[in-house]
Write an enzyme that holds these catalytic residues in place. Structure first.
Site, PDB file in Angstrom:
ATOM      1  N   GLY A  92       0.793  -1.235   0.000  1.00 60.94           N
ATOM      2  CA  GLY A  92       0.000   0.000   0.000  1.00 60.94           C
ATOM      3  C   GLY A  92       0.819   1.276   0.000  1.00 60.94           C
ATOM      4  O   GLY A  92       0.601   2.161  -0.809  1.00 60.94           O
ATOM      5  N   GLU A 149      -6.459   5.317   1.500  1.00 61.47           N
ATOM      6  CA  GLU A 149      -6.736   4.008   2.079  1.00 61.47           C
ATOM      7  C   GLU A 149      -7.743   4.160   3.218  1.00 61.47           C
ATOM      8  O   GLU A 149      -8.045   5.275   3.655  1.00 61.47           O
ATOM      9  CB  GLU A 149      -5.447   3.326   2.551  1.00 61.47           C
ATOM     10  CG  GLU A 149      -4.519   2.988   1.389  1.00 61.47           C
ATOM     11  CD  GLU A 149      -3.292   2.198   1.804  1.00 61.47           C
ATOM     12  OE1 GLU A 149      -3.182   1.850   2.992  1.00 61.47           O
ATOM     13  OE2 GLU A 149      -2.450   1.934   0.930  1.00 61.47           O
ATOM     14  N   ARG A 160     -10.601  -2.241   8.665  1.00 62.45           N
ATOM     15  CA  ARG A 160     -10.214  -3.577   8.225  1.00 62.45           C
ATOM     16  C   ARG A 160     -10.914  -4.666   9.029  1.00 62.45           C
ATOM     17  O   ARG A 160     -11.329  -5.691   8.475  1.00 62.45           O
ATOM     18  CB  ARG A 160      -8.690  -3.756   8.339  1.00 62.45           C
ATOM     19  CG  ARG A 160      -7.921  -3.109   7.207  1.00 62.45           C
ATOM     20  CD  ARG A 160      -6.435  -3.336   7.368  1.00 62.45           C
ATOM     21  NE  ARG A 160      -5.703  -2.689   6.280  1.00 62.45           N
ATOM     22  CZ  ARG A 160      -4.382  -2.550   6.246  1.00 62.45           C
ATOM     23  NH1 ARG A 160      -3.645  -3.001   7.250  1.00 62.45           N
ATOM     24  NH2 ARG A 160      -3.793  -1.963   5.221  1.00 62.45           N
TER      25      ARG A 160
END
Length: 541
Positions: free
Chosen positions: A45, A111, A294
């Site tokens: 990422g 993100e 997440r």
């Protein structure tokens, strides 16, 4: 001249070694594989930092605190965010070429749980590899002594302080695999296993930069070297360890061929998660949809997978551009590493969604440190994923891990130039008094179910942890796991090889993790108990 032994060769270990040399320390870096084989190189990422005029330190701090679900150490978070930009610029000076647009400015990446697109990446999705290559090149050109294939057996203790390391050097179990498939003119057999030699290295200070413990689980994004060695030796030496219950599971791992992480940045570009019927399911779970925390995404995926017979859900990147051809060109340019891995598996993700599943990814807890890497033991320091600095709390914000390694490596090197001491701040750094500070020698009072435990193998351990101590936990499952682990620990074993020593380390860390999970009866962040309500609504990533 202070002699420092650094154990580990990811961003945390390499940066600590380079900075320590600048502080006139004599440095020996030991790593259990070759220098380049560390968890850092798998980071796709990117690295988060306040590098743009329209971003703000307070915003990055707030995002990180929300991610940690109320359990971050705010002072540590401020250090991370305020010093991060300088460390990123240092990486640039060391040769890391972060991606730039046609205007010469850094390309911004978004993100999950970031309020601003502050993620820098290199080579599209090869940030970790770019950082590892640049730092390894600098280290090899430095005065740092490097010992490869050196496994950390234990810390040397003298008079209550750490005075060196015991190593097993050169134990090669069938040879080191190549990092990537390489076409060869003819088959080349791996070397025969080589029995290692024991060696003790005296040191004024030891820095643990050994990474995480993903090999505790049957499904993980971590490489084979991530066996919790640093945490295990710290436990045996009596160092404070905390927050092991907080293990992050990355949502999107390719469910085709060997485990391969599909970066969250793909969802940041607009990819969606769908079930077998082609329906998105995240919007009904969280307002941020695919860019929800997440832990939220991973649990929602697991629930949907259970509803469809355990089969993977699908990551749909087919609509990121107007046509399949344009989508294919974009994916190949933006995510070249992922694109290659996908196509090597015979998949065309510009035209068909990818099967994905969650997997163990990152350990937020570890060896407790202060803001300069000092642990509760004089002479022992910890940096990177092995450390519990307080910056991650109950769940890590995406792309803060590489930043943590760089920032606290520099701070630890500064402390190394001073006489080694124990941290006076470690006790107060433990945010949660219920988070288990495990002691490998402590008598274990475990409730046995009366059933015979299966024979111990690493695979049996990994399956146990996945079933009982994975994405969703409850007291019955944790009790069963504790009983099985206690039975395995009680079995007489004398390790000789590196793999056998790794197995013992995994058992110690697993037992400490289960104890920590049982000691926290509420759900918070990455620690989710189906038999307990959430302590706080997490905004973690």
């Amino acid at each position: 001249m202070t002699h420092v032994v650094v154990v580990g060769s990811g961003i945390a270990g390499l940066m600590t070694a380079l900075h320590a040399v600048q502080h006139d320390c004599r440095v020996t870096l030991v790593t259990k594989d070759v220098l380049e084989h560390a968890n850092t190189r798998f980071a796709q990422g990117g690295i988060a930092g306040v590098m743009f005029d329209d971003d703000a330190v307070d915003d990055h701090v707030r995002d990180t605190l929300i991610a940690g679900a109320g359990l971050c150490d705010e002072a540590a978070v401020r250090v991370l965010v305020e010093e991060g930009p300088a460390r990123i610029r240092e990486l640039v000076d060391l040769g890391v070429a972060f991606d730039r647009g046609a205007d010469g400015e850094y390309v911004k990446g978004l993100e999950a749980a970031h309020s601003y697109p502050r993620i820098l990446h290199a080579g599209g999705d090869a940030t970790g590899t770019a950082i590892e290559k640049a730092l390894v090149a600098r280290l090899r050109a430095s005065e740092v002594r490097v010992i490869e294939h050196a496994f950390l057996l234990d810390l040397v203790l003298e008079g209550g302080r750490v005075a060196g390391v015991d190593l097993l050097i050169g134990d090669v179990p069938g040879g080191t695999p190549l990092p990537e498939p390489v076409p060869l003119p003819e088959p080349v057999p791996l070397p025969e296993p080589v029995e290692g030699r024991r060696e003790t290295i005296a040191a004024d200070a030891v820095v643990l930069a050994t990474g995480g413990a993903g090999q505790l689980y049957a499904h993980t994004t971590n490489p084979p070297v991530a066996t919790g060695d640093g945490i295990a030796v710290a436990l045996r030496a009596g160092a404070a360890v905390a927050d092991l219950e907080f293990f992050q599971f990355h949502p999107t791992i390719l469910a085709a061929g060997d485990a391969f992480l599909v970066s969250e940045a793909v969802r940041g570009e607009g990819a969606t998660l769908i079930d077998e019927q082609g329906r998105r399911f995240l919007p009904e779970v969280h307002p941020d949809g695919e860019l929800a925390p997440r832990d939220v995404v991973a649990r929602a995926m697991a629930e949907r997978m259970a509803a469809q017979g355990g089969r993977p859900v699908l990551l749909d990147a087919t609509r990121l551009r107007a046509t399949p051809e344009q989508t294919a060109s974009f994916l190949a340019a933006r995510f070249p590493t992922i694109d290659t891995a996908v196509r090597d598996r015979g998949l065309d993700w510009a035209r068909s969604p990818l099967p994905v599943t969650p997997a163990a990814h990152y350990l937020m807890g570890g060896v407790v440190t202060d803001l300069h890497g000092r642990t509760s033991l004089p002479g022992l320091y910890a940096v990177g994923e092995v450390a519990r600095t307080g910056v991650h709390g109950a769940n890590r914000l995406a792309s803060n891990s590489l930043l943590e390694g760089a920032v606290f490596a520099a701070r630890t090197a500064t402390a190394l130039a001073s006489p080694p001491t124990a941290s006076r701040d470690v006790s107060c750094a433990q945010k949660s008094p219920r988070s288990a500070v495990a002691d490998a020698q402590r008598p274990r009072l475990i409730e046995h179910r009366g059933t015979e435990a299966p024979t111990f193998t690493r695979r049996a351990l990994q399956e146990l942890m996945w079933r009982r101590v994975g994405l969703v936990r409850d007291e019955d499952g944790l009790r069963d796991a504790a009983a099985t682990l206690a039975g395995w620990r009680a079995e007489p074993r004398t390790p000789h090889t590196e793999r056998e020593f790794e197995d013992e380390n995994l058992l110690i860390v697993a037992e400490a993790l289960v104890a920590a999970a049982r000691a926290r009866p509420e759900s918070v962040g990455a620690h989710f108990r189906s038999d307990a309500p959430a302590l706080i609504e997490t905004g973690a990533a």
